[in-house]
Design a protein around this motif. Structure first.
Motif, PDB file in Angstrom:
ATOM      1  N   ARG A 106       1.025  -1.308  -0.063  1.00  0.00           N
ATOM      2  CA  ARG A 106       0.474   0.209   0.244  1.00  0.00           C
ATOM      3  C   ARG A 106       0.686   0.897   0.302  1.00  0.00           C
ATOM      4  N   TYR A 107       2.255   0.969   1.012  1.00  0.00           N
ATOM      5  CA  TYR A 107       2.783   2.298   0.832  1.00  0.00           C
ATOM      6  C   TYR A 107       4.332   2.287  -0.351  1.00  0.00           C
ATOM      7  N   ASP A 110       4.479   4.089  -3.460  1.00  0.00           N
ATOM      8  CA  ASP A 110       4.300   5.143  -3.361  1.00  0.00           C
ATOM      9  C   ASP A 110       6.312   5.800  -3.252  1.00  0.00           C
ATOM     10  N   ASP A 113       8.723   5.084  -5.743  1.00  0.00           N
ATOM     11  CA  ASP A 113       8.680   5.633  -7.106  1.00  0.00           C
ATOM     12  C   ASP A 113       8.911   7.076  -6.838  1.00  0.00           C
ATOM     13  N   THR A 114       8.848   7.886  -5.583  1.00  0.00           N
ATOM     14  CA  THR A 114       9.219   9.507  -5.208  1.00  0.00           C
ATOM     15  C   THR A 114      11.013   8.688  -5.246  1.00  0.00           C
ATOM     16  N   ASP A 246       7.502   2.543   6.479  1.00  0.00           N
ATOM     17  CA  ASP A 246       6.653   2.233   5.195  1.00  0.00           C
ATOM     18  C   ASP A 246       5.927   0.829   5.117  1.00  0.00           C
ATOM     19  N   SER A 252       0.639   6.545   5.263  1.00  0.00           N
ATOM     20  CA  SER A 252       0.714   7.672   3.693  1.00  0.00           C
ATOM     21  C   SER A 252       1.357   8.859   4.404  1.00  0.00           C
ATOM     22  N   VAL A 255       4.484   9.134   3.438  1.00  0.00           N
ATOM     23  CA  VAL A 255       4.680   8.492   1.911  1.00  0.00           C
ATOM     24  C   VAL A 255       4.856  10.749   1.378  1.00  0.00           C
ATOM     25  N   ARG A 256       3.709  11.272   1.677  1.00  0.00           N
ATOM     26  CA  ARG A 256       3.431  12.233   1.478  1.00  0.00           C
ATOM     27  C   ARG A 256       4.146  13.643   1.837  1.00  0.00           C
ATOM     28  N   ARG A 259       7.615  13.452  -0.434  1.00  0.00           N
ATOM     29  CA  ARG A 259       7.112  13.955  -1.235  1.00  0.00           C
ATOM     30  C   ARG A 259       8.088  15.485  -1.030  1.00  0.00           C
TER      31      ARG A 259
END
Length: 280
Positions: A106-107, A110, A113-114, A246, A252, A255-256, A259
């Motif tokens: 779920r995390y 992401d 990817d970042t 993670d 979540s 994750v934010r 970024r």
């Protein structure tokens, strides 16, 4: 003596000399061409003290020379630490980002990817019970250049376990990592940061270095993405190791936050990378 007798004797001598010279020339030519008369073999020299028996090849003489190759290096043992490493030495403004407890589908994708977007490598300390169900994420971590570390199998408090149980927790997870990424883990982290002598000894026996952290984002308390960003940016310094997660809950916010603070750190001149094999 009469004159004709002297002439006869002189002619005989000259004829004999000519015959000897011709024979010598023929012998030389025969030696070169192989067609001349056979010459008597020279007498063999008397055997000396070293020529009495046939020489036998020895194992030493048949052994190949190794002086031109690099000297064989003894295997380097992982040192047994008395405390975990808290920061990574390096030149300039170098930092290390670490993520614990995953992988979580779920995390973790992401976060990967970042990191890939900004071409940054990080460390992931995975739990075996999560990794065994998500080996493709471990493979992606390795393919992207990240370090996959050992965070035990079930995230227990190691200070409450015996040596046999600690070893089992480490070995099971190490086997999953080895099968997924093609090599055993070289780093481990004790759950909750609870280290003891057995953990250091067993980790070293398995070829792993213990790594803790310098900056704890406390993202597991879900304080908000903005608070996580502030903690990372306020704690940024050369050699700092940042702890985030993670998996293990709702990540979540983590994750934010990544970024936001990742490009900020890069803009500030920090180099985010992973440690080498043998820290000082």
């Amino acid at each position: 003596m009469k004159t004709d007798q002297l002439l006869t004797r002189r002619g005989a001598l000259l004829a004999g000399a000519a015959a000897v010279a011709a024979a010598g020339t023929a012998g030389v030519l025969g030696a070169v061409t192989g067609t001349g008369p056979a010459r008597p073999a020279a007498p063999a020299p008397a055997p000396g003290p070293r020529a009495r028996g046939a020489l036998r090849p020895s194992a030493y003489r048949l052994r190949p020379l190794t002086g031109y190759g690099p000297p064989a290096a003894a295997p380097v043992r992982t040192p047994v630490r008395q405390a975990p490493l808290l920061e990574m030495p390096g030149r300039g403004r170098t930092m290390v980002l670490t993520f614990d407890d995953g992988p979580d589908p779920r995390y973790t994708p992401d976060i990967l990817d970042t990191l890939a977007e900004y071409r940054v490598r990080a460390m992931f300390f995975v739990c075996g019970e999560m990794a065994v169900e998500n080996r493709e994420l471990l493979a992606r971590m390795a393919d992207d250049g990240h370090v996959v570390g050992n965070h035990t199998w079930s995230h227990p408090l190691l200070t409450r376990l015996g040596r046999r149980e600690i070893r089992a927790e480490m070995e099971r997870t190490g086997e999953v990592i080895d099968r997924a990424v093609g090599e055993p883990p070289r780093w481990f982290r004790a759950p909750y940061g609870a280290w003891n002598r057995a953990a250091f000894q067993l980790g070293a026996e398995l070829g792993m270095e213990p790594l803790a952290w310098t900056v704890d984002t406390l993202d597991w308390t879900t304080p908000g993405a903005g608070t996580i960003v502030e903690r990372v940016e306020d704690g940024a310094a050369p050699g700092v190791v940042v702890l985030s997660h993670d998996a293990g809950g709702d990540r979540s916010q983590s994750v934010r936050a990544l970024r936001s603070y990742l490009p900020s750190l890069l803009d500030s001149g920090y180099h985010l990378t992973v440690p080498g094999r043998r820290p000082a």
